[in-house]
Design a protein around this motif. Sequence first.
Motif, short mmCIF file in Angstrom:
data_model
loop_
_atom_site.label_atom_id
_atom_site.label_comp_id
_atom_site.label_asym_id
_atom_site.label_seq_id
_atom_site.Cartn_x
_atom_site.Cartn_y
_atom_site.Cartn_z
N ARG A 20 -6.09 17.21 0.21
CA ARG A 20 -5.77 15.83 -0.14
C ARG A 20 -5.74 15.63 -1.66
O ARG A 20 -4.90 14.89 -2.18
CB ARG A 20 -6.80 14.90 0.48
CG ARG A 20 -6.49 13.44 0.25
CD ARG A 20 -7.70 12.58 0.51
NE ARG A 20 -7.38 11.19 0.37
CZ ARG A 20 -7.07 10.40 1.38
NH1 ARG A 20 -7.05 10.88 2.61
NH2 ARG A 20 -6.77 9.15 1.19
N ASP A 21 -6.64 16.29 -2.34
CA ASP A 21 -6.74 16.15 -3.78
C ASP A 21 -5.54 16.70 -4.52
O ASP A 21 -5.35 16.43 -5.70
CB ASP A 21 -8.00 16.88 -4.25
CG ASP A 21 -8.85 15.96 -5.08
OD1 ASP A 21 -8.75 14.73 -4.86
OD2 ASP A 21 -9.58 16.46 -5.96
N LEU A 25 -1.82 10.31 -4.56
CA LEU A 25 -1.70 9.07 -3.79
C LEU A 25 -2.37 7.92 -4.54
O LEU A 25 -3.35 8.13 -5.25
CB LEU A 25 -2.37 9.25 -2.42
CG LEU A 25 -1.61 10.17 -1.47
CD1 LEU A 25 -2.53 10.71 -0.39
CD2 LEU A 25 -0.43 9.44 -0.85
N PRO A 26 -1.85 6.69 -4.40
CA PRO A 26 -2.51 5.55 -5.04
C PRO A 26 -3.96 5.45 -4.55
O PRO A 26 -4.23 5.64 -3.37
CB PRO A 26 -1.70 4.34 -4.55
CG PRO A 26 -0.40 4.90 -4.07
CD PRO A 26 -0.68 6.29 -3.61
N ALA A 27 -4.87 5.13 -5.47
CA ALA A 27 -6.30 5.07 -5.12
C ALA A 27 -6.53 4.08 -3.98
O ALA A 27 -5.98 2.98 -3.98
CB ALA A 27 -7.11 4.65 -6.35
N GLY A 28 -7.29 4.50 -3.01
CA GLY A 28 -7.66 3.60 -1.93
C GLY A 28 -6.60 3.43 -0.85
O GLY A 28 -6.82 2.75 0.14
N GLU A 29 -5.43 4.03 -1.06
CA GLU A 29 -4.36 3.83 -0.09
C GLU A 29 -4.45 4.83 1.07
O GLU A 29 -4.83 5.97 0.89
CB GLU A 29 -3.01 3.99 -0.79
CG GLU A 29 -1.82 3.72 0.12
CD GLU A 29 -0.57 3.36 -0.65
OE1 GLU A 29 -0.60 2.37 -1.41
OE2 GLU A 29 0.43 4.08 -0.52
N ILE A 30 -4.10 4.36 2.26
CA ILE A 30 -3.96 5.26 3.41
C ILE A 30 -2.46 5.36 3.69
O ILE A 30 -1.82 4.38 4.05
CB ILE A 30 -4.71 4.71 4.64
CG1 ILE A 30 -6.20 4.59 4.32
CG2 ILE A 30 -4.48 5.63 5.84
CD1 ILE A 30 -7.02 3.97 5.45
N GLY A 358 -2.95 -1.99 1.98
CA GLY A 358 -2.95 -0.62 1.46
C GLY A 358 -2.92 0.44 2.54
O GLY A 358 -3.33 1.58 2.33
N ILE A 359 -2.42 0.07 3.72
CA ILE A 359 -2.25 1.06 4.79
C ILE A 359 -0.76 1.08 5.13
O ILE A 359 -0.22 0.13 5.67
CB ILE A 359 -3.08 0.68 6.03
CG1 ILE A 359 -4.56 0.60 5.65
CG2 ILE A 359 -2.85 1.70 7.15
CD1 ILE A 359 -5.48 0.16 6.78
N VAL A 360 -0.10 2.18 4.74
CA VAL A 360 1.36 2.20 4.78
C VAL A 360 1.87 2.98 5.99
O VAL A 360 1.76 4.21 6.06
CB VAL A 360 1.92 2.82 3.47
CG1 VAL A 360 3.45 2.81 3.50
CG2 VAL A 360 1.40 2.05 2.27
N GLY A 361 2.43 2.25 6.95
CA GLY A 361 3.18 2.85 8.04
C GLY A 361 4.58 2.28 7.95
O GLY A 361 4.96 1.73 6.92
N ASP A 362 5.39 2.40 8.99
CA ASP A 362 6.67 1.70 8.94
C ASP A 362 7.06 1.16 10.30
O ASP A 362 6.38 1.35 11.30
CB ASP A 362 7.77 2.56 8.28
CG ASP A 362 8.14 3.81 9.06
OD1 ASP A 362 7.88 3.86 10.28
OD2 ASP A 362 8.72 4.71 8.45
N PHE A 363 8.18 0.43 10.29
CA PHE A 363 8.63 -0.30 11.47
C PHE A 363 10.03 0.18 11.80
O PHE A 363 10.84 0.39 10.92
CB PHE A 363 8.64 -1.80 11.16
CG PHE A 363 9.28 -2.62 12.24
CD1 PHE A 363 8.58 -2.92 13.41
CD2 PHE A 363 10.60 -3.08 12.11
CE1 PHE A 363 9.18 -3.67 14.42
CE2 PHE A 363 11.19 -3.83 13.13
CZ PHE A 363 10.48 -4.12 14.28
N ARG A 364 10.31 0.40 13.08
CA ARG A 364 11.65 0.74 13.50
C ARG A 364 12.08 -0.20 14.60
O ARG A 364 11.30 -0.47 15.52
CB ARG A 364 11.72 2.21 14.00
CG ARG A 364 11.65 3.24 12.87
CD ARG A 364 12.89 3.21 11.98
NE ARG A 364 12.82 4.08 10.81
CZ ARG A 364 12.44 3.69 9.60
NH1 ARG A 364 12.05 2.47 9.37
NH2 ARG A 364 12.45 4.55 8.58
#
Length: 411
Positions: A20-21, A25-30, A358-364
């Motif tokens: 992961r390191d 990624l933006p800090a704190g983001e999932i 800050g939790i990034v998924g998407d929509f279809r």
Amino acid sequence: MTTRQDCITLDQQDPLAACRDKFALPAGEIYLDGNSLGAMPRHVVARMQEVMEKEWGQGLIRSWNDAGWIDLPRRVAARVARLVGAAPNELMVGDSTSVNLYKALVAAVRLRPGRKVILSERGNFPTDLYIAQSVAEMFNLEIRYVDSTPEDVLAALDDSVAVLMLTHVNYRSGRIYPMHEITKRAHDAGALVVWDLAHSAGAVEVALNDANVDMAVGCGYKYLNGGPGAPAFVFVAERHHKEMRQPLSGWHGHARPFAFTLGYEAAGGIESMQCGTPPLLSMLALESALQVFDGIEMRVLRAKSVALTELFIRLVDEKLAPYGFGLASPRDAQVRGSQVSLTHEQGYAIVQALIARGIVGDFRMPDILRFGFTPLYVGYADVYDTVQAIAEIMHSGEWNQEKFITKKAVT
Ligand SMILES: *Cc1c(COP(=O)(O)O)cnc(C)c1O
């Protein structure tokens, strides 16, 4: 019930936790959208700085030789080949997935003269079907669309089918087709198979040669983390190299590009799948990004991916039962890729409310909430926090705000 502490323990035991390191990624983001655009490996920044200042800035035209630009597609291809079970001389990197599909489909159709059908599924990714429609029009073929189950596909195979074109992992449901069996049955019917690996490469185990696949294409910017618009790849099994003819006869696929002769003469081998000058900067970024896979076996990645999606589904069952979600992905992990899709009438707004947290998924469309679990940079506690956040958004009605309901241009 699964606790957050259980998930933290799983993270502590995870052999891939340190990966992961390697990502910026933006800090704190999932980040659960690596199936749409992979995260950026940190070291790519320094490499691109070097490329810009030295190779482009100072080296200029000399870099084609001195920095090895001319061999770059082949070098990158060797890295990708390992991840999908291909030999290095059977895979080429360049162009987009759509363009590679066009080249592969035409080449495949030409290897099956007299047959009239391209077979695919209705639920395939639209660009794949659009490309197939154009190829069908040019060669006076018909496209036979079937429903998505493997049984529907197998039942539609007959001696009129020239090419079966399928996407290995469906972009909406994440369902995996049995590549070995379908390829074998297509061959039994005398057809060739072109697989799209856009949602497979770098996420699930793929064994192209073991499955005796004819041709395949795949994407560089999803699980391979090559960056926005990264070059894609195309695979052609060596047994077809002599006969295949792809339609985009550009000079980079010529036997002697710098002889500047009048007539086209294919390079032979997988080199013939090249067309024009590749996007060097993007390809150098992809090459650099692929280093995060060094020393990692796809088997290990897949094991973590399965564990993450299993955990997500278990937590959805435990925490979201009152809120009207459906599961659009298979429950059986064996036939599920590295994503889980839920359905909900208010899917778009719920995804927007998650992104605001800050939790990034998407929509279809029309109602799919899609969560991609990239095992290199998503952990078990992230999965816990995501489902907990969805539960809170539903419980409080947080999704029900104008700013979350109004659709943006790119969903
Ligand atoms: C992402 C994706 C593509 C993308 O094609 P581009 O040419 O890169 O835009 C194609 N096919 C499938 C199945 C995909 O998931």
